[in-house]
Design a protein around this motif. Structure first.
Motif, short mmCIF file in Angstrom:
data_model
loop_
_atom_site.label_atom_id
_atom_site.label_comp_id
_atom_site.label_asym_id
_atom_site.label_seq_id
_atom_site.Cartn_x
_atom_site.Cartn_y
_atom_site.Cartn_z
N ALA A 183 0.84 -1.20 0.00
CA ALA A 183 0.00 0.00 0.00
C ALA A 183 0.88 1.26 0.00
O ALA A 183 2.08 1.20 0.23
CB ALA A 183 -0.91 -0.01 1.23
N PHE A 184 0.24 2.39 -0.22
CA PHE A 184 0.99 3.65 -0.39
C PHE A 184 1.47 4.27 0.91
O PHE A 184 2.31 5.15 0.89
CB PHE A 184 0.13 4.68 -1.14
CG PHE A 184 -1.15 5.05 -0.43
CD1 PHE A 184 -1.14 5.82 0.72
CD2 PHE A 184 -2.38 4.62 -0.91
CE1 PHE A 184 -2.31 6.15 1.38
CE2 PHE A 184 -3.56 4.94 -0.25
CZ PHE A 184 -3.52 5.71 0.89
N ASN A 185 0.94 3.82 2.04
CA ASN A 185 1.19 4.60 3.26
C ASN A 185 2.49 4.25 3.98
O ASN A 185 2.96 5.04 4.80
CB ASN A 185 0.00 4.47 4.22
CG ASN A 185 -0.31 3.03 4.56
OD1 ASN A 185 0.11 2.11 3.87
ND2 ASN A 185 -1.04 2.83 5.64
N PRO A 215 5.75 -1.84 -4.99
CA PRO A 215 5.21 -0.79 -4.12
C PRO A 215 4.02 -0.10 -4.78
O PRO A 215 3.90 -0.12 -6.01
CB PRO A 215 6.39 0.18 -3.97
CG PRO A 215 7.23 -0.04 -5.18
CD PRO A 215 7.02 -1.46 -5.62
N ALA A 216 3.16 0.51 -3.97
CA ALA A 216 2.07 1.32 -4.55
C ALA A 216 2.73 2.42 -5.38
O ALA A 216 3.71 3.05 -4.94
CB ALA A 216 1.22 1.91 -3.44
N THR A 217 2.21 2.67 -6.55
CA THR A 217 2.87 3.56 -7.49
C THR A 217 3.07 4.97 -6.92
O THR A 217 4.14 5.57 -7.06
CB THR A 217 2.04 3.64 -8.79
OG1 THR A 217 1.92 2.32 -9.30
CG2 THR A 217 2.70 4.53 -9.82
N ILE A 222 1.91 -9.79 16.82
CA ILE A 222 1.38 -10.04 15.48
C ILE A 222 0.65 -8.80 14.95
O ILE A 222 0.14 -7.99 15.72
CB ILE A 222 0.46 -11.28 15.41
CG1 ILE A 222 -0.75 -11.13 16.33
CG2 ILE A 222 1.23 -12.55 15.68
CD1 ILE A 222 -1.87 -12.10 15.98
N HIS A 223 0.64 -8.67 13.63
CA HIS A 223 -0.07 -7.60 12.94
C HIS A 223 -0.99 -8.25 11.92
O HIS A 223 -0.54 -9.04 11.08
CB HIS A 223 0.94 -6.68 12.24
CG HIS A 223 0.30 -5.64 11.36
ND1 HIS A 223 -0.53 -4.67 11.86
CD2 HIS A 223 0.37 -5.43 10.03
CE1 HIS A 223 -0.94 -3.89 10.86
NE2 HIS A 223 -0.42 -4.34 9.74
N GLY A 224 -2.27 -7.91 11.99
CA GLY A 224 -3.25 -8.52 11.10
C GLY A 224 -4.54 -8.69 11.88
O GLY A 224 -4.52 -8.63 13.11
P1 NAP Z 1 -5.00 -0.39 -3.27
O1 NAP Z 1 -5.54 0.55 -4.26
O2 NAP Z 1 -5.73 -1.65 -3.01
O3 NAP Z 1 -3.51 -0.68 -3.73
C1 NAP Z 1 -2.65 -1.50 -3.00
C2 NAP Z 1 -1.62 -2.12 -3.92
O4 NAP Z 1 -2.27 -3.01 -4.83
C3 NAP Z 1 -0.88 -1.12 -4.79
O5 NAP Z 1 0.46 -1.55 -4.91
C4 NAP Z 1 -1.60 -1.21 -6.11
O6 NAP Z 1 -0.82 -0.82 -7.21
C5 NAP Z 1 -1.90 -2.69 -6.17
N1 NAP Z 1 -3.02 -3.06 -7.02
C6 NAP Z 1 -4.09 -2.31 -7.39
N2 NAP Z 1 -4.92 -3.04 -8.16
C7 NAP Z 1 -4.36 -4.27 -8.29
C8 NAP Z 1 -4.73 -5.46 -8.96
N3 NAP Z 1 -5.87 -5.55 -9.66
N4 NAP Z 1 -3.91 -6.53 -8.89
C9 NAP Z 1 -2.77 -6.47 -8.18
N5 NAP Z 1 -2.37 -5.36 -7.52
C10 NAP Z 1 -3.15 -4.28 -7.56
O7 NAP Z 1 -4.84 0.27 -1.85
P2 NAP Z 1 -4.18 1.67 -1.48
O8 NAP Z 1 -5.14 2.70 -1.90
O9 NAP Z 1 -2.77 1.74 -1.94
O10 NAP Z 1 -4.09 1.53 0.10
C11 NAP Z 1 -5.02 2.06 0.97
C12 NAP Z 1 -5.72 0.97 1.72
O11 NAP Z 1 -4.80 0.04 2.25
C13 NAP Z 1 -6.49 1.48 2.89
O12 NAP Z 1 -7.83 1.14 2.69
C14 NAP Z 1 -5.95 0.77 4.09
O13 NAP Z 1 -6.93 0.31 4.97
C15 NAP Z 1 -5.21 -0.37 3.54
N6 NAP Z 1 -4.03 -0.65 4.34
C16 NAP Z 1 -4.04 -1.73 5.17
C17 NAP Z 1 -2.91 -2.01 5.92
C18 NAP Z 1 -2.88 -3.20 6.84
O14 NAP Z 1 -1.80 -3.55 7.31
N7 NAP Z 1 -3.99 -3.83 7.12
C19 NAP Z 1 -1.79 -1.20 5.83
C20 NAP Z 1 -1.84 -0.11 4.99
C21 NAP Z 1 -2.97 0.16 4.24
P3 NAP Z 1 -0.90 0.67 -7.79
O15 NAP Z 1 -0.47 1.59 -6.73
O16 NAP Z 1 0.02 0.65 -8.94
O17 NAP Z 1 -2.34 0.86 -8.17
#
Ligand code: NAP
Length: 523
Positions: free
Chosen positions: A157-159, A183-185, A476-478
């Motif tokens: 994810a991006f964060n 990594p998230a782009t 643990i994380h999850g």
């Molecule tokens: P996202 O849009 O789901 O993207 C996450 C990753 O998946 C990015 O690297 C993205 O690439 C890739 N991706 C997107 N579509 C895909 C596909 N069809 N197949 C394979 N990979 C794909 O999420 P985000 O907006 O980056 O992250 C925000 C979310 O992450 C929040 O809702 C947050 O709750 C969650 N999060 C959870 C945790 C945790 O530990 N539980 C930690 C951090 C964030 P691109 O960037 O190139 O699109």
């Protein structure tokens, strides 16, 4: 744009392709880097990692791989300043918020380097003790863990461009499993730079670490039966990943970390001005403002006794009003921006959604941004929502706003508070604040059913506690359900995901020979 983020596959930096994505400074809007689109050379890259990377890593002992992690850590520490500059420019974070990501990654790496050293010169782990299957006790079974034979693909994810890489890569590399990270782009630059520094240092064997930036297209198609996949991101993408043909067809072991509506609970014994009350307010403000609320563990739902709802609202609002939001280059600024204007739009839409059922208790948007143009910068000021009679709220249990936003919910008694907590349908973390350690112990057990981690705070640990939202590598994380059902970290527990557990049956002598060169996996 010269700062192109090349892919690294098959032990080589790949040629530049047409720029398909531009990375921007989320405060100024300036272009700072670019990536290509769909990667080429994926099939060969995955195969190279499986054959060369895995073979070289698995020829080493746990102790040797742990020493390698320690060297990786030293490389990162030597380049630390550059990472803070990149984080500032690409994530829009203050120095303190960049540290959560950068130092968090380094700390986790160092933790696994130390833990791995304790496994010494073994290459196999023993799980439990032998089960005896014959009356003469000569025929037995011993469970062992051996490193997975494939690659570990991380889709992040991006964060957390730093911590998100190293919290996964440290246990994977320690286990002897090569890593391919995507990594998230939008914030890929920091992950890319760290990988480039480690590759340049020549510490890891060829094929042990690869990176693909810019597009996930074609990545999942490469997965084979012994590979593992770890995904962190939104619940919607998680669904697409789980149902991907290669994942389903090859039973690819998959770990998902997705959305989470974490809660914090102020105990029924709370009295305004008491140590627990103050600790609760401090923590909630910290949770809302750290990384502008862009932490998967951040408190989204704040559960407080109805009797002190007004006092908590007042205390939190007063603290939020002191937070200066804007350009993190200005030293007065305590909260920088979100990672992109797209996230800004998502958070604004989420705020509008929650406002349809909750009262706005604090709205920081009337305060001017510091050194930032509101028409350009992805800066969002904190918003505290509230529903005093929590039974009147539904959206707050269902919709995660990934920004500096939290909702105060009044509860009647402990049973009501627990019912509200469980309505998150599975979260990463719940915290509880009270002076009553007995109440905390029973409440923690009840919360555990729907939370991966329960963080309890009594006044005596108010200063030393590690924080509701901070993920410690020993825990643990999850979380279950909505949170993705994944599990990472937790000390040596993390190694299980990157190993295959097998039952070895045979004579006592055979198993003794096997055990002589293995190390007990005690968690
Ligand atoms: P996202 O849009 O789901 O993207 C996450 C990753 O998946 C990015 O690297 C993205 O690439 C890739 N991706 C997107 N579509 C895909 C596909 N069809 N197949 C394979 N990979 C794909 O999420 P985000 O907006 O980056 O992250 C925000 C979310 O992450 C929040 O809702 C947050 O709750 C969650 N999060 C959870 C945790 C945790 O530990 N539980 C930690 C951090 C964030 P691109 O960037 O190139 O699109």
């Amino acid at each position: 744009m010269s700062n192109y983020l090349h892919n690294y596959l098959s032990g080589e930096w790949q040629a530049q392709a047409d720029a398909a994505n531009l990375l921007r400074d989320p405060v100024t809007g300036e272009h700072i880097a670019s990536t290509g689109g769909r990667a080429t050379g994926l099939e060969a890259g995955f195969e190279f990692a499986r054959s060369k990377g895995a073979a070289a890593l698995q020829a080493m002992t746990y102790g040797e791989r742990a020493a390698m992690l320690d060297q990786v850590l030293k490389v990162l520490q030597a380049n630390r300043d550059a990472y803070y500059d990149i984080s500032l420019a690409n994530s829009g974070t203050t120095k303190a918020d960049s540290a959560v990501d950068i130092e968090g990654g380094c700390f986790t790496l160092g933790y696994y380097a130390k833990l791995g050293a304790s496994l010494g010169d073994a290459r196999t782990l023993l799980d439990g003790t032998p089960a005896i299957y014959s009356k003469d006790k000569l025929f037995q079974a011993q469970h062992i863990l051996t490193p997975a034979r494939g690659v570990a693909l991380f889709i992040n994810a991006f964060n957390f461009p730093s911590w998100g890489l190293w919290e996964k890569a440290a246990p994977a590399l320690l286990s002897g499993v090569p890593v391919i990270v995507k990594p998230a782009t939008v914030t890929a630059w920091l992950t890319h730079r760290m990988v480039a520094d480690v590759i340049a240092a020549g510490i890891l064997p060829a094929g042990a670490l690869s990176i693909v930036c810019g597009s996930s297209a074609g990545l999942l198609d490469q997965l084979r039966p012994f590979d593992v996949l770890s995904f962190t991101g939104s619940a919607d993408t998680a669904v697409a990943i789980r149902s991907h043909d290669a994942v389903a067809r090859h039973s690819v072991r998959t770990n998902i970390e997705a959305d989470s509506l974490n809660c914090s609970m102020l105990g029924p014994d709370a009295v305004p001005g008491s140590a627990s009350f103050d600790a609760y307010v401090n923590e909630l403000v910290r949770e809302m403002s750290t990384k502008s609320g862009q932490r998967c563990t951040a408190t989204r739902r704040a559960l407080v006794p109805s009797s002190v709802y007004g006092e908590v609202a007042e205390a939190v609002s007063a603290r939020l009003a002191q937070i200066k939001v804007g350009n993190p280059r200005n030293e007065e600024v305590r909260m920088g921006s979100l990672v992109s204007r797209e996230q800004y739009d998502n958070v604004q839409a989420g705020i509008r959604k929650l406002a349809s059922e909750a009262k706005t208790l604090y709205d920081g948007s009337s305060q001017p941004l510091v050194d930032a143009d509101p028409a350009v910068a992805a800066c969002v000021s904190p918003t505290l929502f509230g529903v005093q009679d929590a039974d009147q709220a539904a959206l707050v249990h269902d919709h995660e706003v990934f920004g500096p936003v939290s909702t105060l919910l009044g509860y009647r008694d402990t049973a009501h508070a627990l019912e509200l907590a469980h309505r998150g349908l599975g979260s990463l973390v719940a915290s509880a604040f009270s002076e009553d350690a007995a109440w905390l112990a029973t409440t923690a057990q009840a919360l555990a059913a729907s939370h991966g981690r329960v963080h309890t705070v009594t006044p005596e640990v108010a200063k030393t506690q590690t924080g509701h939202g901070n993920v410690m590598p020993g825990s643990i994380h999850g979380g279950p359900g909505r949170a993705g059902g994944g599990e990472e970290l937790g000390g040596l527990r993390a190694l299980a995901f990157y190993h295959r557990r097998s039952a070895i049956q045979g004579s006592a002598q055979t198993l003794e020979n096997l055990s002589a060169t293995a190390k007990a996996w005690t968690v």
